[in-house]
Design an enzyme around this catalytic site. Structure first.
Site, PDB file in Angstrom:
ATOM      1  CB  CYS A  81      -0.923   0.221   1.214  1.00  0.00           C
ATOM      2  SG  CYS A  81      -2.032  -1.187   1.307  1.00  0.00           S
ATOM      3  CG  HIS A 130      -3.653   3.133   1.113  1.00  0.00           C
ATOM      4  ND1 HIS A 130      -3.840   2.682   0.151  1.00  0.00           N
ATOM      5  CD2 HIS A 130      -3.468   2.147   2.162  1.00  0.00           C
ATOM      6  CE1 HIS A 130      -4.273   1.463   0.077  1.00  0.00           C
ATOM      7  NE2 HIS A 130      -4.021   1.115   1.604  1.00  0.00           N
ATOM      8  CG  ASN A 176      -6.517  -1.198   0.422  1.00  0.00           C
ATOM      9  OD1 ASN A 176      -6.084  -0.841  -0.477  1.00  0.00           O
ATOM     10  ND2 ASN A 176      -6.623  -1.246   1.578  1.00  0.00           N
TER      11      ASN A 176
HETATM   12  O1  UT7 Z   1      -4.161  -1.188   3.396  1.00  0.00           O
HETATM   13  C1  UT7 Z   1      -4.264  -1.690   4.806  1.00  0.00           C
HETATM   14  C2  UT7 Z   1      -5.379  -2.870   4.308  1.00  0.00           C
HETATM   15  N1  UT7 Z   1      -6.066  -3.438   5.390  1.00  0.00           N
HETATM   16  C3  UT7 Z   1      -7.065  -2.456   6.265  1.00  0.00           C
HETATM   17  O2  UT7 Z   1      -7.017  -1.385   6.059  1.00  0.00           O
HETATM   18  C4  UT7 Z   1      -7.829  -3.382   7.301  1.00  0.00           C
HETATM   19  C5  UT7 Z   1      -8.133  -2.480   8.507  1.00  0.00           C
HETATM   20  N2  UT7 Z   1      -8.731  -3.277   9.171  1.00  0.00           N
HETATM   21  C6  UT7 Z   1     -10.351  -3.366   9.089  1.00  0.00           C
HETATM   22  O3  UT7 Z   1     -10.691  -2.340   8.194  1.00  0.00           O
HETATM   23  C7  UT7 Z   1     -11.136  -4.002   9.917  1.00  0.00           C
HETATM   24  O4  UT7 Z   1     -10.496  -4.744  10.768  1.00  0.00           O
HETATM   25  C8  UT7 Z   1     -11.983  -4.830   9.093  1.00  0.00           C
HETATM   26  C9  UT7 Z   1     -13.132  -4.126   8.377  1.00  0.00           C
HETATM   27  C10 UT7 Z   1     -11.402  -5.804   8.128  1.00  0.00           C
HETATM   28  C11 UT7 Z   1     -12.744  -5.720   9.817  1.00  0.00           C
HETATM   29  O5  UT7 Z   1     -13.595  -4.963  10.934  1.00  0.00           O
HETATM   30  P1  UT7 Z   1     -13.621  -5.334  12.367  1.00  0.00           P
HETATM   31  O6  UT7 Z   1     -14.796  -4.322  13.029  1.00  0.00           O
HETATM   32  O7  UT7 Z   1     -12.366  -5.338  13.028  1.00  0.00           O
HETATM   33  O8  UT7 Z   1     -14.281  -6.625  12.456  1.00  0.00           O
HETATM   34  P2  UT7 Z   1     -13.700  -8.137  13.098  1.00  0.00           P
HETATM   35  O9  UT7 Z   1     -12.734  -8.676  12.015  1.00  0.00           O
HETATM   36  O10 UT7 Z   1     -13.200  -8.409  14.275  1.00  0.00           O
HETATM   37  O11 UT7 Z   1     -14.900  -9.114  12.689  1.00  0.00           O
HETATM   38  C12 UT7 Z   1     -16.244  -8.894  13.531  1.00  0.00           C
HETATM   39  C13 UT7 Z   1     -17.209  -9.902  12.962  1.00  0.00           C
HETATM   40  C14 UT7 Z   1     -16.840 -11.378  13.129  1.00  0.00           C
HETATM   41  O12 UT7 Z   1     -17.825 -12.114  13.435  1.00  0.00           O
HETATM   42  P3  UT7 Z   1     -17.992 -12.692  15.050  1.00  0.00           P
HETATM   43  O13 UT7 Z   1     -16.602 -13.154  15.208  1.00  0.00           O
HETATM   44  O14 UT7 Z   1     -17.757 -11.411  15.893  1.00  0.00           O
HETATM   45  O15 UT7 Z   1     -19.133 -13.489  14.971  1.00  0.00           O
HETATM   46  C15 UT7 Z   1     -16.244 -11.734  11.539  1.00  0.00           C
HETATM   47  O16 UT7 Z   1     -16.554 -13.022  11.327  1.00  0.00           O
HETATM   48  O17 UT7 Z   1     -17.534  -9.659  11.656  1.00  0.00           O
HETATM   49  C16 UT7 Z   1     -17.364 -10.848  10.882  1.00  0.00           C
HETATM   50  N3  UT7 Z   1     -17.098 -10.578   9.568  1.00  0.00           N
HETATM   51  C17 UT7 Z   1     -17.868 -10.235   8.370  1.00  0.00           C
HETATM   52  N4  UT7 Z   1     -19.202 -10.378   8.609  1.00  0.00           N
HETATM   53  C18 UT7 Z   1     -19.816 -10.085   7.187  1.00  0.00           C
HETATM   54  C19 UT7 Z   1     -15.896 -10.428   9.087  1.00  0.00           C
HETATM   55  N5  UT7 Z   1     -15.680 -10.177   7.671  1.00  0.00           N
HETATM   56  C20 UT7 Z   1     -17.173 -10.044   7.600  1.00  0.00           C
HETATM   57  C21 UT7 Z   1     -17.887  -9.748   6.181  1.00  0.00           C
HETATM   58  N6  UT7 Z   1     -19.363  -9.881   6.282  1.00  0.00           N
HETATM   59  N7  UT7 Z   1     -17.210  -9.401   4.937  1.00  0.00           N
END
Ligand code: UT7
Length: 330
Positions: free
Chosen positions: A112, A257, A287
């Protein structure tokens, strides 16, 4: 001398993939994606289009904006984490597609942060008097590498395809151009956001075993990435401002970014920037990694948001971890 932006351009594939389209292939919802990332849609290439091809379209747009031809370019820098091949790099492929002479072509592999690293290299080469006109490209084909099933939903809803490019030319020290850049890395976090396979750590004959285990899909610890990103974005901006003797109030336009709208919102808030001074288009493209800054910059220019004399800050964070920021007098 320093590097001045003579022209910027971008390209995104025609195919729009909306959150609702993803709902039909994995267990996700438009509400979840919008709430956690701010993304509504992204672009996916058609099969065979690839990264050097997208880079070619963006490069042509940047050359047109600069009023230059491929023959005018002295050197190519190509930033991507999704090259057409493991080797050779996309820079050499672009040299052939553009029809430049046998000029040098360098691939940058800082994910990135690729465009910011590439800009620092281009600026340094121009300052050193090595080259006068450099084509810098950031392009990505994420869609072909993602796990587009429920298992890979945390990553696959975020990323998209696209390309952006800039033509950098030698400018006067007291005119517009790159004022300074800061660059960082922290490899202890390499596995928080990575793609393990293909790898040269095992003989290639064993690659198929790793692929069968799904280890060729990119993996991310989203929460860790989020936490580090918000901190490092702000640090890098403050560091580059300090180096040029400016403060947060002096920023006319921040081009971050486009990782996630929540990250950009948090960074804008911590820096005290109103929305008018923050470029955001992750909502429409997701992204696009190394392509996100030049696409965002190109759109900001089209919309008349970057004006002569203004101070622009380009800032990125990503896999590596790597991060960095450039201060540019427009
Ligand atoms: O250039 C750098 C690239 N990366 C980034 O910028 C990513 C930075 N991180 C993020 O943006 C966030 O961490 C995410 C958007 C990836 C995830 O959001 P979060 O609030 O951190 O969610 P989480 O990973 O803690 O997941 C929460 C819940 C989980 O379910 P449980 O365990 O609470 O039942 C996941 O399984 O959301 C679930 N989940 C989804 N649900 C629906 C994860 N991905 C999805 C999805 N749709 N696509």
């Amino acid at each position: 001398m320093r590097a001045r932006f003579a022209g910027v351009g971008h390209y995104v594939p025609e195919r729009i993939v909306r959150n609702q389209d993803l709902e039909s292939i994995m267990d996700t919802t438009d509400e979840w994606i919008v709430e956690r990332t701010g993304i509504h849609e992204r672009r996916f290439v058609r099969e065979g289009e690839g990264t050097s091809e997208q880079g070619l379209h963006a490069a042509r747009a940047a050359l047109k904006a600069a009023g230059l031809t491929p023959q005018d370019i002295d050197f190519i820098i190509f930033a991507t984490l999704s090259p057409d091949y493991m080797f050779p790099g996309c820079g050499a492929l672009l040299q052939e597609k553009l029809g430049c002479g046998t000029i040098g072509a360098l691939d940058v592999r800082t994910q990135c942060t690729g465009f910011v690293y590439g800009l620092a290299v281009a600026d340094s080469m121009i300052r050193a008097g090595m080259y006068r006109r450099i084509l810098l490209v950031g392009a990505e084909t994420q869609s072909m590498g993602l796990n587009l099933s429920t298992e890979g939903r945390d990553m696959s809803v975020i990323f998209g395809d696209g390309a952006g490019a800039a033509v950098l030319v030698a400018g006067d020290d007291d005119g517009p151009g790159v004022l300074d850049t800061v660059l960082h890395s922290e490899g202890s976090h390499a596995k928080e956001l990575w793609m393990e396979v293909p790898t040269c750590l095992v003989p290639t004959t064993r690659t198929i075993e790793l692929v069968n285990e799904g280890r060729h899909f990119p993996q991310m610890n989203g929460r860790e990435v989020f936490k580090h990103a918000t901190r490092r974005f702000v640090e890098a901006v403050d560091e580059v401002l300090a180096r040029i003797g400016k403060t947060r109030d002096d920023i006319d336009l921040l081009v971050p970014h486009q990782a996630n709208k929540r990250i950009s919102d948090a960074v804008g808030e911590r820096l005290g920037l109103p929305p008018a001074r923050l470029v955001q288009n992750v909502q429409r493209y997701g992204n696009t990694t190394a392509a996100s800054i030049p696409i965002a910059l190109s759109e900001a220019i089209e919309q008349g948001r970057a004006k002569p004399g203004q101070l622009l800050i380009l800032v990125a964070f990503g896999s590596g971890f790597t991060w960095g920021a450039s201060a540019v007098r427009w």
